[in-house]
Write an enzyme that holds these catalytic residues in place. Structure first.
Site, PDB file in Angstrom:
ATOM      1  N   TYR A  75       0.726  -1.064  -0.063  1.00  0.00           N
ATOM      2  CA  TYR A  75       0.065  -0.036   0.061  1.00  0.00           C
ATOM      3  C   TYR A  75       0.623   1.044   0.164  1.00  0.00           C
ATOM      4  CZ  TYR A  75      -4.128  -2.926   0.185  1.00  0.00           C
ATOM      5  OH  TYR A  75      -5.189  -3.669  -0.174  1.00  0.00           O
TER       6      TYR A  75
ATOM      7  N   ARG B 297       1.727   1.832  -3.633  1.00  0.00           N
ATOM      8  CA  ARG B 297       0.340   2.359  -4.359  1.00  0.00           C
ATOM      9  C   ARG B 297       0.163   3.623  -3.978  1.00  0.00           C
ATOM     10  NH1 ARG B 297      -4.108  -1.942  -3.982  1.00  0.00           N
ATOM     11  NH2 ARG B 297      -5.029  -0.327  -5.289  1.00  0.00           N
TER      12      ARG B 297
ATOM     13  N   ASN C 116     -12.625   2.559  -6.692  1.00  0.00           N
ATOM     14  CA  ASN C 116     -11.222   2.930  -6.430  1.00  0.00           C
ATOM     15  C   ASN C 116     -11.008   3.629  -4.801  1.00  0.00           C
ATOM     16  OD1 ASN C 116     -10.961   2.142  -8.854  1.00  0.00           O
ATOM     17  ND2 ASN C 116     -11.172   4.173  -9.984  1.00  0.00           N
TER      18      ASN C 116
ATOM     19  N   ASP D 273      -8.254   5.603  -4.438  1.00  0.00           N
ATOM     20  CA  ASP D 273      -7.512   6.851  -4.871  1.00  0.00           C
ATOM     21  C   ASP D 273      -8.477   8.150  -4.737  1.00  0.00           C
ATOM     22  OD1 ASP D 273      -7.695   5.960  -8.344  1.00  0.00           O
ATOM     23  OD2 ASP D 273      -8.706   8.027  -7.352  1.00  0.00           O
TER      24      ASP D 273
ATOM     25  N   HIS E 115     -14.735   0.713  -1.397  1.00  0.00           N
ATOM     26  CA  HIS E 115     -13.714  -0.083  -0.906  1.00  0.00           C
ATOM     27  C   HIS E 115     -12.490   0.684  -0.253  1.00  0.00           C
ATOM     28  CE1 HIS E 115     -14.812  -3.051  -3.995  1.00  0.00           C
ATOM     29  NE2 HIS E 115     -15.716  -3.553  -3.288  1.00  0.00           N
TER      30      HIS E 115
ATOM     31  N   GLY F 261     -14.896   1.569 -16.463  1.00  0.00           N
ATOM     32  CA  GLY F 261     -13.467   1.031 -16.064  1.00  0.00           C
ATOM     33  C   GLY F 261     -13.498   0.178 -15.154  1.00  0.00           C
ATOM     34  N   THR F 262     -14.562  -0.843 -15.064  1.00  0.00           N
ATOM     35  CA  THR F 262     -14.662  -1.863 -14.101  1.00  0.00           C
ATOM     36  C   THR F 262     -14.853  -3.096 -14.734  1.00  0.00           C
ATOM     37  OG1 THR F 262     -15.728  -2.713 -12.115  1.00  0.00           O
ATOM     38  CG2 THR F 262     -17.183  -1.346 -13.688  1.00  0.00           C
ATOM     39  N   SER F 263     -14.323  -4.216 -14.355  1.00  0.00           N
ATOM     40  CA  SER F 263     -14.464  -5.523 -15.117  1.00  0.00           C
ATOM     41  C   SER F 263     -15.739  -6.201 -14.402  1.00  0.00           C
ATOM     42  CB  SER F 263     -13.248  -6.351 -14.953  1.00  0.00           C
ATOM     43  OG  SER F 263     -13.083  -6.497 -13.341  1.00  0.00           O
TER      44      SER F 263
END
Ligand code: BV8
Length: 228
Positions: free
Chosen positions: A54, A57, A88, A90, A105, A171-173
């Protein structure tokens, strides 16, 4: 009353800011399986490795800047009531100017007690090291939701989806649950758009807008603002 928009984002919206997506990591970080460094078991087994994962990142997040997609999403607030539900950790949506962001999250720029998850602290510096303790004397950890831990704001997020006039997923799977299931809360009457560069399983009844976030989102936002 402004029309309501939910913007649901995953790692792909930050890719063009230089932050790796999970799929880019291929589920691995320096030979560690993601589930091993992003889980309570991994934390118990080897906290120093988890803190390093972490810290690395977090330095990347601090060095990154919001991209044109983050900026366009923030502009939606001129004419819409916007709620961003992001997977995300960020802060690029906030730095672009968005004012209501639900981090289901967690947030990498916050620290929290290992003993009491309600004790959350702003970061004094960019790193959390072994020996950095909370006021109860427990080791500080990143304020993120690990695999096997409960997701945040889920009910509130689902409510925003259910009340939305438009839902924009970027932008998510859709591989991580229960967050992935939020896309199905959008009402039938809502305009639903799914942005990704890859042909992947698009949720039912979402219009697939193929391309990267920076290639597609600013144009779509300009269209929506002009029509509002
Ligand atoms: C839970 C924070 C209840 C940390 C993350 C066994 C035990 C326990 C649970 C489970 C289990 N088995 C399965 C589960 C459920 C598990 C899960 O879903 N596992 C997966 C692997 C199957 N979920 C959980 O554990 C959740 N909690 O279930 O609690 C519970 C409680 C106790 C006990 C049991 C159950 C919590 C999950 C939260 C994990 N934390 N993040 C951190 O960030 O380090 S998840 C993390 O991965 C992200 O937050 C995100 O959600 C996910 C990655 O997904 P994406 O964001 O979609 O990113 P990805 O790379 O996958 O895709 C990128 C996309 O962008 C692609 O589509 C790509 O095409 C696109 N793209 C690329 N470039 C661009 C682009 N798009 C636009 N523009 C571009 N330029």
């Amino acid at each position: 009353m402004k029309p309501k928009i939910v913007v649901f984002t995953g790692a792909g919206v930050s890719a063009e800011s230089g932050l790796k997506t999970f799929r880019d990591m291929g589920g691995l970080w320096h030979e560690h399986r993601l589930e091993d460094v992003a889980s309570p078991e991994g934390w118990r087994r080897d906290p120093a490795t988890v803190l390093r994962f972490y810290n690395e990142r977090r330095l990347g997040v601090l060095a990154a800047s919001p991209n044109a997609a983050h900026a366009a999403i923030a502009r939606l607030e001129d004419k819409f009531e916007v709620t961003i539900v992001t997977q995300n950790i960020d802060d690029l949506h906030e730095r672009a100017g968005s004012t209501r962001v639900l981090h289901v999250h967690g947030e990498i720029l916050k620290a929290r007690s290992s003993a009491d998850e309600s004790r959350i602290y702003p970061m004094r510096g960019p790193l959390i090291e072994l020996g950095d303790l909370c006021e109860l004397g427990s080791q500080l950890r990143p304020d993120v939701v690990w695999f096997g831990e409960n997701v945040r704001f889920l009910r509130e997020a689902a409510q925003h989806f259910a009340e939305a006039d438009k839902v924009l997923a970027i932008g998510t799977s859709l591989t991580v649950w229960p967050a992935a299931g939020l896309v199905d809360y959008a009402p039938a009457a809502a305009e639903r758009v799914f942005v990704s560069p890859d042909l992947q399983d698009v949720p039912d009844d979402y219009r697939f807008l193929r391309g990267t976030a920076v290639e597609t989102v600013p144009g779509l936002v300009e269209q929506w603002l002009a029509q509002a």
